[in-house]
Motif scaffolding. Sequence first.
Motif, PDB file in Angstrom:
ATOM      1  N   GLU A 145     -15.866   0.610  78.549  1.00 13.36           N
ATOM      2  CA  GLU A 145     -15.724   1.453  77.885  1.00 13.36           C
ATOM      3  C   GLU A 145     -13.478   0.980  77.764  1.00 13.36           C
ATOM      4  O   GLU A 145     -13.313   0.458  76.845  1.00 13.36           O
ATOM      5  N   ASN A 146     -13.683   0.220  78.928  1.00 15.67           N
ATOM      6  CA  ASN A 146     -12.447  -0.802  78.997  1.00 15.67           C
ATOM      7  C   ASN A 146     -12.118  -1.946  78.236  1.00 15.67           C
ATOM      8  O   ASN A 146     -11.392  -2.421  77.930  1.00 15.67           O
ATOM      9  N   LEU A 147     -13.219  -2.793  78.729  1.00 13.64           N
ATOM     10  CA  LEU A 147     -13.018  -3.963  78.686  1.00 13.64           C
ATOM     11  C   LEU A 147     -13.792  -4.123  76.722  1.00 13.64           C
ATOM     12  O   LEU A 147     -12.477  -4.847  75.962  1.00 13.64           O
ATOM     13  N   ALA A 148     -14.362  -3.185  76.440  1.00 12.65           N
ATOM     14  CA  ALA A 148     -14.757  -3.499  75.038  1.00 12.65           C
ATOM     15  C   ALA A 148     -13.436  -3.338  74.284  1.00 12.65           C
ATOM     16  O   ALA A 148     -13.304  -3.084  73.539  1.00 12.65           O
ATOM     17  N   GLY A 149     -13.261  -1.862  74.572  1.00 14.22           N
ATOM     18  CA  GLY A 149     -11.798  -1.095  74.009  1.00 14.22           C
ATOM     19  C   GLY A 149     -10.806  -2.469  74.033  1.00 14.22           C
ATOM     20  O   GLY A 149     -10.469  -2.389  72.689  1.00 14.22           O
ATOM     21  N   LEU A 150     -11.029  -2.772  75.306  1.00 17.11           N
ATOM     22  CA  LEU A 150      -9.306  -3.994  74.520  1.00 17.11           C
ATOM     23  C   LEU A 150      -9.689  -5.192  73.660  1.00 17.11           C
ATOM     24  O   LEU A 150      -8.870  -5.310  73.312  1.00 17.11           O
ATOM     25  N   LYS A 151     -11.339  -5.528  74.250  1.00 19.00           N
ATOM     26  CA  LYS A 151     -11.513  -6.449  72.920  1.00 19.00           C
ATOM     27  C   LYS A 151     -11.295  -6.022  71.635  1.00 19.00           C
ATOM     28  O   LYS A 151     -10.838  -6.617  71.167  1.00 19.00           O
ATOM     29  N   TYR A 152     -12.024  -5.176  71.341  1.00 13.58           N
ATOM     30  CA  TYR A 152     -11.948  -4.796  70.222  1.00 13.58           C
ATOM     31  C   TYR A 152     -10.896  -4.552  69.203  1.00 13.58           C
ATOM     32  O   TYR A 152     -10.130  -4.397  68.169  1.00 13.58           O
ATOM     33  N   ARG A 153      -9.728  -4.080  70.296  1.00 16.07           N
ATOM     34  CA  ARG A 153      -7.984  -3.702  70.291  1.00 16.07           C
ATOM     35  C   ARG A 153      -7.705  -4.558  69.647  1.00 16.07           C
ATOM     36  O   ARG A 153      -6.797  -5.150  68.754  1.00 16.07           O
ATOM     37  N   VAL A 154      -7.427  -6.279  70.393  1.00 19.38           N
ATOM     38  CA  VAL A 154      -7.253  -6.946  70.137  1.00 19.38           C
ATOM     39  C   VAL A 154      -7.751  -7.248  68.480  1.00 19.38           C
ATOM     40  O   VAL A 154      -7.210  -8.491  68.396  1.00 19.38           O
ATOM     41  N   VAL A 155      -9.414  -8.087  68.880  1.00 20.63           N
ATOM     42  CA  VAL A 155      -9.578  -8.575  67.790  1.00 20.63           C
ATOM     43  C   VAL A 155      -9.580  -7.660  66.338  1.00 20.63           C
ATOM     44  O   VAL A 155      -8.623  -7.817  64.874  1.00 20.63           O
ATOM     45  N   LYS A 156      -8.824  -6.406  66.450  1.00 21.72           N
ATOM     46  CA  LYS A 156      -8.359  -5.613  65.277  1.00 21.72           C
ATOM     47  C   LYS A 156      -7.205  -5.192  64.842  1.00 21.72           C
ATOM     48  O   LYS A 156      -6.684  -5.423  64.121  1.00 21.72           O
ATOM     49  N   ASP A 157      -5.852  -6.014  65.478  1.00 17.69           N
ATOM     50  CA  ASP A 157      -5.119  -6.274  65.944  1.00 17.69           C
ATOM     51  C   ASP A 157      -5.096  -7.173  64.951  1.00 17.69           C
ATOM     52  O   ASP A 157      -3.727  -7.635  63.765  1.00 17.69           O
ATOM     53  N   ASN A 158      -5.554  -8.584  65.503  1.00 17.06           N
ATOM     54  CA  ASN A 158      -5.484 -10.026  64.381  1.00 17.06           C
ATOM     55  C   ASN A 158      -6.134  -9.816  62.849  1.00 17.06           C
ATOM     56  O   ASN A 158      -5.462 -10.062  62.525  1.00 17.06           O
TER      57      ASN A 158
END
Length: 802
Positions: A145-158
């Motif tokens: 949950e934490n790692l996937a959330g971090l990845k999706y937030r980074v990609v979404k912001d980009n």
Amino acid sequence: MANVSKKVSWSGRDPRDDEDERAGETTPLLNGTGPGAAGGARQFTPSSFLRPGQLSNVDLNEDIRELETELPRPYPNEIPHNEKLLSLKYESLDYDNSENQLFLEEERRINHAAFRTVEIKRWVICAMIGILTGLVACFIDIVVENLAGLKYRVVKDNIDKFTEKGGLSFSLLLWATLNASVVMVGSVIVAFIEPVAAGSGIPQIKCYLNGVKIPHVVRLKTLVIKVCGVILSVVGGLAVGKEGPMIHSGAVIAAGISQGRSTSLKRDFKIFEYFRRDTEKRDFVSAGAAAGVSAAFGAPVGGVLFSLEEGASFWNQFLTWRIFFASMISTFTLNSVLSVYHGNPWDLSSPGLINFGRFDNEKMGYTIQEIPIFIFMGVVGGILGALFNALNYWLTMFRIRYIHRPCLQVIEAMLVAAVTAAVGFVMIYCSRDCQPIQGSSVAYPLQLFCADGEYNSMATAFFNTPEKSVVNLFHDPPGSYNPMTLGMFTLMYFFLACWTYGLTVSAGVFIPSLLIGAAWGRLFGISLAYLTKGSIWADPGKYALMGAAAQLGGIVRMTLSLTVIMMEATGNVTYGFPIMLVLMTAKIVGDYFVEGLYDMHIQLQSVPFLHWEAPVTSHSLTAREVMSTPVTCLRRIERVGTVVDILSDTSSNHNGFPVVESNPNTTQVAGLRGLILRSQLIVLLKHKVFVERANLNLVQRRLKLKDFRDAYPRFPPIQSIHVSQDERECMIDLSEFMNPSPYTVPQEASLPRVFKLFRALGLRHLVVVNNHNEVVGMVTRKDLARYRLGKEGLEELSLAQT
């Protein structure tokens, strides 16, 4: 016998075959014929049935094989593979207890209170299995949950940033790079450290419970790699789920706890020593598999039924209670820890890693007119499942032949991760399915080219973990998805999931199957609502649930356990009957075309797996025709040098030796007196349990069962035991250590009768005797597993030294 397509022997081969085999040892065949494959027809001569001291191949010794596999070997560009093979590298487990004098004496010494203590220990072990399995599931869930959330937030912001400025190609590159990097780490640890941790592990656990020793399958190192691997696979965006590997994880935990020690850590806690044998270990592994299902889906009853339907080959009522107890503890532990983690310590509403959410009965009831629709969905699920399995079969064959180097396996996994990200990005980019963001439960809404206050609906399915996407497809209100969005997603995800299953990563197929089915099921519901002009019964969420059940049933062919798992995961018994109907239909239709995914992979790995019944057309075969002969026998009082020579002969590698009563000075053989295992002989030689020839009446050193349990499960190879020249002339009395009542069968017994006895009792060796109780042959697992029903009638599989 005309209907048997091929007769192959692996006993008494021509010496030239051995030369070919030695020449082929430089080629590590995973599953395939080649120079090491056995060939030639079995010849029966009156004198070839039995000669004491004469050697033949009845089984392989794992320790010797492990020593050989440690040597560096060049990899061929292509491994020839034929699916009609049976591998000789797999050992059997000793599920049949050896009731020798030591065993009987120990059992007689145990009083009623001691038996009660043993029973209490069993319950304690089951509780520990449930607690640790639940904790492992919590760890996986929280980290993902934490790692996937971090990845999706980074990609979404980009993506949000470059949507305004232009240059979305960089966002695509970032997403693909992140996916490939994470998956590369997950694939490297599996490919280079513990390959048996690849996949879901369900086929390997099925084989273990069937009686096949899969090397390293229940070791601590396997558990660590499995847990880390599945976290990285899910975070890496592959079309996989974290639920399937929980079954393997639970089984490893159960195997470790029940033994009270770790061979990987070389630590012995001196507890639970009584359970250090294959029979007890098997029962606890069944409990661990059930606890894994329970933790994954919050389905304790479903876990018990899964272990019964898919796993355990042996069952009894007491085992049912203990397994249910382990499952209950597992789901309670997960529930408690996750509720505390989410800040609701008294709210036990997270029973499993995935919860499908509650379905509203008023809006989503069903009528009798819908029964034919459900049956039709089952047919569609069976056909799509069979197509999935057939494509995965050919893909797996290609991998076995060409992608057998660890480095190539890692590259393939990275390629699939990058392609998955690229496909997801392109699908989201090309989609114009915009939905209002108010009241939406989307975790990472991507606006992309939608108007303000709207989000891209395709991103709900692709830009999320598969578990969240399944729940969204079940519960999003009608109108949340465009039919074109669902159709394209189903098509692309179907092929991505098919390509992903079988990669050298830890991954499950449960959730991708549910996601595919939920997508086409929701599409089916939308179509029905359109045709019936918006009737309330045609709720797309209900049909998403039925489609998910149909697709998963069509791929893995589970019925009973999957029905209960789906009901427990939805918290609604209303859909019990339609789910049952859908799963039965999917199984019947799928079985018509091709077998289930797990059974298919067991067959592709050439494992000697014994099904419940012998082939229906095998009554014409007798024990005399299927047995291995000649058999190496030992006399009740045998010379130590003879025992050492027999165990050291690598062309033999017996694991069970009939003990006969015979005069050491003659070659005439008397009747069968017992059976002794290689592992027992190894322990006897290690402890020097023999006397000088001149003092045969001397009392030899007294061993206890503890000495055998201390050596279990990794008995030392014979090469590590030093026997001096003087000791070779000593004698060894096997009377106290052999099993004096081994199971035997007359040579005229039919194959189905032999199969039923062997399979029901969980045997490893079945001695074939003549009318005078003289040993004429030995039936082992591979003698029975190599006969199967093919398209042209009964056929016999080739056997390969792989």
